[in-house]
Scaffold this active site. Sequence first.
Site, mmCIF file in Angstrom:
data_model
loop_
_atom_site.group_PDB
_atom_site.id
_atom_site.type_symbol
_atom_site.label_atom_id
_atom_site.label_comp_id
_atom_site.label_asym_id
_atom_site.label_seq_id
_atom_site.Cartn_x
_atom_site.Cartn_y
_atom_site.Cartn_z
ATOM 1 C CB SER A 188 -0.913 0.029 1.229
ATOM 2 O OG SER A 188 -0.185 0.475 2.367
ATOM 3 C CG ASN A 190 18.283 5.918 -6.581
ATOM 4 O OD1 ASN A 190 17.889 5.470 -7.639
ATOM 5 N ND2 ASN A 190 17.964 7.115 -6.130
ATOM 6 C CG HIS A 250 14.377 12.273 -0.354
ATOM 7 N ND1 HIS A 250 15.736 12.444 -0.204
ATOM 8 C CD2 HIS A 250 14.209 11.276 -1.263
ATOM 9 C CE1 HIS A 250 16.361 11.569 -0.989
ATOM 10 N NE2 HIS A 250 15.460 10.852 -1.642
ATOM 11 C CG HIS A 251 8.750 12.105 0.225
ATOM 12 N ND1 HIS A 251 8.322 11.400 1.304
ATOM 13 C CD2 HIS A 251 9.612 11.281 -0.439
ATOM 14 C CE1 HIS A 251 8.859 10.195 1.286
ATOM 15 N NE2 HIS A 251 9.667 10.096 0.241
ATOM 16 C CE LYS A 305 15.137 9.169 2.221
ATOM 17 N NZ LYS A 305 14.771 7.726 2.165
HETATM 18 N N1 LIG Z 1 16.108 1.981 -3.363
HETATM 19 C C1 LIG Z 1 15.293 2.828 -4.020
HETATM 20 O O1 LIG Z 1 15.405 3.011 -5.257
HETATM 21 C C2 LIG Z 1 14.206 3.511 -3.266
HETATM 22 C C3 LIG Z 1 14.067 3.262 -1.930
HETATM 23 N N2 LIG Z 1 13.011 3.773 -1.235
HETATM 24 C C4 LIG Z 1 12.905 3.337 0.146
HETATM 25 O O2 LIG Z 1 11.812 2.417 0.234
HETATM 26 C C5 LIG Z 1 11.251 2.465 1.543
HETATM 27 C C6 LIG Z 1 9.732 2.686 1.450
HETATM 28 O O3 LIG Z 1 9.481 3.954 0.891
HETATM 29 P P1 LIG Z 1 7.977 4.455 0.651
HETATM 30 O O4 LIG Z 1 7.266 3.528 -0.264
HETATM 31 O O5 LIG Z 1 8.103 5.892 0.286
HETATM 32 O O6 LIG Z 1 7.384 4.328 2.128
HETATM 33 P P2 LIG Z 1 5.866 4.095 2.592
HETATM 34 O O7 LIG Z 1 5.838 4.445 4.024
HETATM 35 O O8 LIG Z 1 4.948 4.790 1.639
HETATM 36 O O9 LIG Z 1 5.658 2.522 2.400
HETATM 37 C C7 LIG Z 1 6.194 1.543 3.249
HETATM 38 C C8 LIG Z 1 5.157 0.446 3.356
HETATM 39 O O10 LIG Z 1 5.732 -0.660 4.050
HETATM 40 C C9 LIG Z 1 4.724 -1.192 4.873
HETATM 41 N N3 LIG Z 1 5.295 -2.000 5.949
HETATM 42 C C10 LIG Z 1 6.003 -1.584 7.028
HETATM 43 N N4 LIG Z 1 6.281 -2.629 7.826
HETATM 44 C C11 LIG Z 1 5.752 -3.724 7.235
HETATM 45 C C12 LIG Z 1 5.696 -5.107 7.573
HETATM 46 N N5 LIG Z 1 6.275 -5.590 8.692
HETATM 47 N N6 LIG Z 1 5.063 -5.950 6.735
HETATM 48 C C13 LIG Z 1 4.508 -5.491 5.595
HETATM 49 N N7 LIG Z 1 4.498 -4.201 5.223
HETATM 50 C C14 LIG Z 1 5.135 -3.330 6.035
HETATM 51 C C15 LIG Z 1 3.971 0.031 5.402
HETATM 52 O O11 LIG Z 1 2.700 -0.309 5.914
HETATM 53 C C16 LIG Z 1 3.905 0.878 4.141
HETATM 54 O O12 LIG Z 1 2.756 0.578 3.364
HETATM 55 C C17 LIG Z 1 12.011 3.575 2.286
HETATM 56 O O13 LIG Z 1 13.059 2.986 3.026
HETATM 57 C C18 LIG Z 1 12.594 4.412 1.140
HETATM 58 O O14 LIG Z 1 13.723 5.142 1.502
HETATM 59 C C19 LIG Z 1 12.080 4.569 -1.824
HETATM 60 C C20 LIG Z 1 12.176 4.871 -3.141
HETATM 61 C C21 LIG Z 1 13.262 4.378 -3.981
HETATM 62 O O1 LIG Z 2 12.356 7.616 0.526
HETATM 63 C C1 LIG Z 2 12.353 7.931 -0.682
HETATM 64 O O2 LIG Z 2 11.381 8.463 -1.234
HETATM 65 C C2 LIG Z 2 13.548 7.621 -1.487
HETATM 66 N N1 LIG Z 2 14.469 6.901 -0.921
HETATM 67 C C3 LIG Z 2 15.685 6.467 -1.508
HETATM 68 C C4 LIG Z 2 16.848 7.051 -0.746
HETATM 69 O O3 LIG Z 2 16.832 7.018 0.492
HETATM 70 O O4 LIG Z 2 17.795 7.520 -1.382
HETATM 71 C C5 LIG Z 2 15.725 6.664 -2.998
HETATM 72 C C6 LIG Z 2 15.002 7.857 -3.519
HETATM 73 O O5 LIG Z 2 15.805 8.983 -3.384
HETATM 74 C C7 LIG Z 2 13.634 8.053 -2.888
#
Ligand SMILES: NC(=O)C1=CN([C@@H]2O[C@H](COP(=O)(O)OP(=O)(O)OC[C@H]3O[C@@H](n4cnc5c(N)ncnc54)[C@H](O)[C@@H]3O)[C@@H](O)[C@H]2O)C=CC1
Ligand SMILES: O=C(O)C1=N[C@H](C(=O)O)C[C@H](O)C1
Length: 269
Positions: A13, A127, A158-159, A162
């Site tokens: 979600s 990333n 970032h938003h 975060k």
């Molecule tokens: N490596 C990359 O390219 C990117 C990494 N990210 C990272 O991804 C992560 C998530 O980012 P967002 O989607 O923006 O966050 P978000 O908060 O919108 O989504 C995280 C989801 O994980 C769920 N969650 C948490 N604990 C859980 C569990 N035990 N079991 C199942 N679901 C669980 C939450 O309920 C939530 O729906 C962050 O660490 C962010 O920094 C985000 C964008 C790109």
């Molecule tokens: O939390 C995010 O949104 C993002 N997280 C990653 C990070 O921690 O660098 C990647 C991206 O920048 C978006």
Amino acid sequence: MADLPGIVVTGASGRMGQMLVRTIVASGKARLVGAVERAGHDWVGRDIGAAMGGAAIGVAVTDDPLEAFAKAQAVIDFTAPAATVEFAALAAQARAVHVIGTTGLEAAHLAKIDAAARHAVVVRAGNMSLGVNLLVRLTQKIAAALDEDWDVEIVEAHHRMKVDAPSGTALMLGRAAAEGRGVDLDDAMDSGRHGITGARKRGQIGFAAVRGGDIVGEHDVIFAADGERVILRHVATDRAIFARGALRAALWGQGQKPGQYDMMDVLGL
Ligand SMILES: NC(=O)C1=CN([C@@H]2O[C@H](COP(=O)(O)OP(=O)(O)OC[C@H]3O[C@@H](n4cnc5c(N)ncnc54)[C@H](O)[C@@H]3O)[C@@H](O)[C@H]2O)C=CC1
Ligand SMILES: O=C(O)C1=N[C@H](C(=O)O)C[C@H](O)C1
């Protein structure tokens, strides 16, 4: 269709979870076979497509990761550190490729992921976009070419939702700069200056984090010398770039030997 790799999305979600569901369903390269959310989440039991406000796609959101992973060839996981550690063990048990996008992982989390990667393929990157991974390589090359008369500063934005800083991407860029210079980032890092900090120390790699609004992700690597600056910049405007990278990693991981990989391996950079 049935022989396409089956993928489970955890945190279905979330901002990235929903983007991943859309990307997988539209790809024609994989099947969505599971959508996992935390126990008590109000999407549990509902069809993921309908819960996202669209047509039903025949996959109910579950809070039972092991049952979901048992049907999958890959798990794509953008959640939170504690959840990712739990999923690493379960994905390894199911011998599914675990693609980890979660950031904010600390040493204790990483040790558990290392243990899981002895039994299964793990692809992890702060990333997953092509652009940022190219920027990482460029940062390393430029840092190797310039001496410490050039101060390195990494500024990320970032938003407002975060939760971790510096971002995973900023850390990748900082590590690349440190590697280029032949130093250890843990020794060179200066993050979150405040108060009477004293003058900047030669050789430090500085980090600053901006949080606000709906900024998807922006990263500048600044090389600042007397009289000139070189600035490398990546601006993400659409989370689809991360989801596409994660799907590519999940497909690439099929048939690889157990171990830990990153997007450089996947992209051949
Ligand atoms: N490596 C990359 O390219 C990117 C990494 N990210 C990272 O991804 C992560 C998530 O980012 P967002 O989607 O923006 O966050 P978000 O908060 O919108 O989504 C995280 C989801 O994980 C769920 N969650 C948490 N604990 C859980 C569990 N035990 N079991 C199942 N679901 C669980 C939450 O309920 C939530 O729906 C962050 O660490 C962010 O920094 C985000 C964008 C790109
Ligand atoms: O939390 C995010 O949104 C993002 N997280 C990653 C990070 O921690 O660098 C990647 C991206 O920048 C978006």
